[in-house]
Design a protein around this motif. Sequence first.
Motif, mmCIF file in Angstrom:
data_model
loop_
_atom_site.group_PDB
_atom_site.id
_atom_site.type_symbol
_atom_site.label_atom_id
_atom_site.label_comp_id
_atom_site.label_asym_id
_atom_site.label_seq_id
_atom_site.Cartn_x
_atom_site.Cartn_y
_atom_site.Cartn_z
ATOM 1 N N THR A 1 60.197 83.775 57.934
ATOM 2 C CA THR A 1 58.595 83.692 58.397
ATOM 3 C C THR A 1 58.248 82.913 57.523
ATOM 4 O O THR A 1 58.876 82.542 56.496
ATOM 5 N N TYR A 2 57.350 82.158 57.695
ATOM 6 C CA TYR A 2 56.748 81.259 57.258
ATOM 7 C C TYR A 2 55.243 81.748 57.830
ATOM 8 O O TYR A 2 54.612 81.176 58.634
ATOM 9 N N THR A 3 54.421 82.367 56.452
ATOM 10 C CA THR A 3 52.900 82.360 57.073
ATOM 11 C C THR A 3 52.348 82.783 55.477
ATOM 12 O O THR A 3 52.769 83.052 54.575
ATOM 13 N N ARG A 4 51.135 82.409 55.157
ATOM 14 C CA ARG A 4 49.780 83.018 54.167
ATOM 15 C C ARG A 4 49.569 84.876 54.152
ATOM 16 O O ARG A 4 49.448 85.320 53.221
ATOM 17 N N ALA A 5 49.604 85.282 55.529
ATOM 18 C CA ALA A 5 50.167 86.797 55.540
ATOM 19 C C ALA A 5 51.272 87.445 55.149
ATOM 20 O O ALA A 5 52.150 87.131 54.351
ATOM 21 N N ILE A 6 50.916 88.741 55.092
ATOM 22 C CA ILE A 6 52.067 89.602 54.252
ATOM 23 C C ILE A 6 52.954 89.924 55.593
ATOM 24 O O ILE A 6 52.216 90.269 56.394
ATOM 25 N N ASP A 7 54.098 89.937 55.564
ATOM 26 C CA ASP A 7 55.317 89.815 55.817
ATOM 27 C C ASP A 7 55.932 90.900 55.473
ATOM 28 O O ASP A 7 56.454 90.479 54.222
ATOM 29 N N SER A 8 56.670 92.479 56.703
ATOM 30 C CA SER A 8 57.472 93.076 55.984
ATOM 31 C C SER A 8 57.860 93.779 56.415
ATOM 32 O O SER A 8 57.510 93.865 57.535
ATOM 33 N N SER A 9 58.503 95.245 56.110
ATOM 34 C CA SER A 9 59.216 96.043 56.642
ATOM 35 C C SER A 9 59.822 95.622 58.414
ATOM 36 O O SER A 9 59.460 96.172 59.314
ATOM 37 N N PRO A 10 60.952 94.594 57.803
ATOM 38 C CA PRO A 10 61.700 94.625 58.992
ATOM 39 C C PRO A 10 62.804 95.787 59.363
ATOM 40 O O PRO A 10 63.159 96.038 58.378
ATOM 41 N N THR A 11 63.073 95.596 60.580
ATOM 42 C CA THR A 11 63.807 97.001 61.154
ATOM 43 C C THR A 11 64.577 96.098 62.136
ATOM 44 O O THR A 11 63.975 95.018 63.356
ATOM 45 N N TRP A 12 65.371 96.184 63.044
ATOM 46 C CA TRP A 12 66.681 95.522 63.991
ATOM 47 C C TRP A 12 66.956 96.038 64.973
ATOM 48 O O TRP A 12 67.108 97.470 64.941
ATOM 49 N N SER A 13 67.078 95.397 65.861
ATOM 50 C CA SER A 13 66.558 96.092 67.148
ATOM 51 C C SER A 13 68.547 96.234 67.219
ATOM 52 O O SER A 13 69.252 95.941 66.403
ATOM 53 N N PRO A 14 68.759 97.484 68.023
ATOM 54 C CA PRO A 14 70.484 98.095 68.412
ATOM 55 C C PRO A 14 71.148 97.100 68.408
ATOM 56 O O PRO A 14 72.212 96.551 68.260
ATOM 57 N N ASN A 15 70.925 96.027 69.573
ATOM 58 C CA ASN A 15 71.721 95.045 69.677
ATOM 59 C C ASN A 15 71.786 93.401 68.659
ATOM 60 O O ASN A 15 72.689 92.751 68.712
ATOM 61 N N ILE B 1 63.836 91.582 65.420
ATOM 62 C CA ILE B 1 63.955 92.292 64.008
ATOM 63 C C ILE B 1 62.517 92.492 64.282
ATOM 64 O O ILE B 1 61.427 91.499 64.483
ATOM 65 N N ALA B 2 62.047 93.724 64.344
ATOM 66 C CA ALA B 2 60.990 93.658 64.064
ATOM 67 C C ALA B 2 59.968 93.825 63.250
ATOM 68 O O ALA B 2 60.592 94.242 61.633
ATOM 69 N N PHE B 3 58.696 93.928 63.063
ATOM 70 C CA PHE B 3 57.916 93.612 60.919
ATOM 71 C C PHE B 3 56.726 94.242 60.884
ATOM 72 O O PHE B 3 56.178 93.878 62.653
ATOM 73 N N THR B 4 56.010 94.241 60.121
ATOM 74 C CA THR B 4 54.420 94.267 60.033
ATOM 75 C C THR B 4 54.292 93.008 59.463
ATOM 76 O O THR B 4 54.284 92.339 58.579
ATOM 77 N N SER B 5 52.885 92.493 60.211
ATOM 78 C CA SER B 5 52.835 91.703 59.513
ATOM 79 C C SER B 5 50.796 91.610 59.612
ATOM 80 O O SER B 5 50.249 91.700 61.006
ATOM 81 N N MET C 1 60.553 88.955 66.833
ATOM 82 C CA MET C 1 60.882 87.999 66.132
ATOM 83 C C MET C 1 63.003 87.892 66.339
ATOM 84 O O MET C 1 63.045 88.843 66.512
ATOM 85 N N ASP C 2 63.876 86.909 67.030
ATOM 86 C CA ASP C 2 64.718 86.997 67.201
ATOM 87 C C ASP C 2 64.996 87.069 65.902
ATOM 88 O O ASP C 2 64.433 86.226 65.006
ATOM 89 N N GLN C 3 66.160 86.986 66.186
ATOM 90 C CA GLN C 3 67.387 86.918 64.620
ATOM 91 C C GLN C 3 67.088 85.297 63.491
ATOM 92 O O GLN C 3 67.588 86.180 62.100
ATOM 93 N N GLU C 4 67.024 84.625 64.436
ATOM 94 C CA GLU C 4 66.670 83.299 63.489
ATOM 95 C C GLU C 4 65.641 82.721 63.621
ATOM 96 O O GLU C 4 64.717 82.360 62.476
#
Length: 177
Positions: A104-118, A122-126, A137-140
């Motif tokens: 991630t590239y932002t001035r915000a706070i990005d945290s709490s990543p979690t992977w999809s089962p496949n 990645i889901a996350f909080t921002s 977002m995609d894994q990349e």
Amino acid sequence: EIFICDYDGYNPHPVTNDRSINVSPVWSPDGSKLVYTSYKRRNPDLWITDLNTSQSQVLTSYPGLNSAPAWSPDGKYLAVTLTKDGNPEIYLITPQGEIVRRLTYTRAIDSSPTWSPNGKEIAFTSDRSGYPQIYIMDQEGSNLRRLTYTGDITDSPCWSPRGDRIAFVLRGGGRLD
């Protein structure tokens, strides 16, 4: 300290004995390791413990936050939150602590990543929208999209085992649900 116990709470045994704050432990997919944030060096650093040998070592110890570890389903990577470049961003690291890429590239706070089962997303909080919401977002780190549009705060996303749902914490109207 971090302890492991049976599913019913019996037979607890310590993983750490640091006389410090140790939080957010996560199991490796094969169950042989735990990654967690420890303050034993007075900075929130990421540590890994091999449960077979009881050996622990630091994964990341950048100044500031080293937190919120999440193992990829194949065990090859961890998505983590680091503040090494200023604000909290999500990075992909190896189980040896090497940074693969910043996601991630932002001035915000990005945290709490979690992977999809496949392992493809990645889901996350921002709080890039002004209030903490859930994004995917995609894994990349590409194909970013916002998932939630409700509540004052949404946080702590967690994928269902089939990957068709995401549970999260919502604060709205003064309540946490």
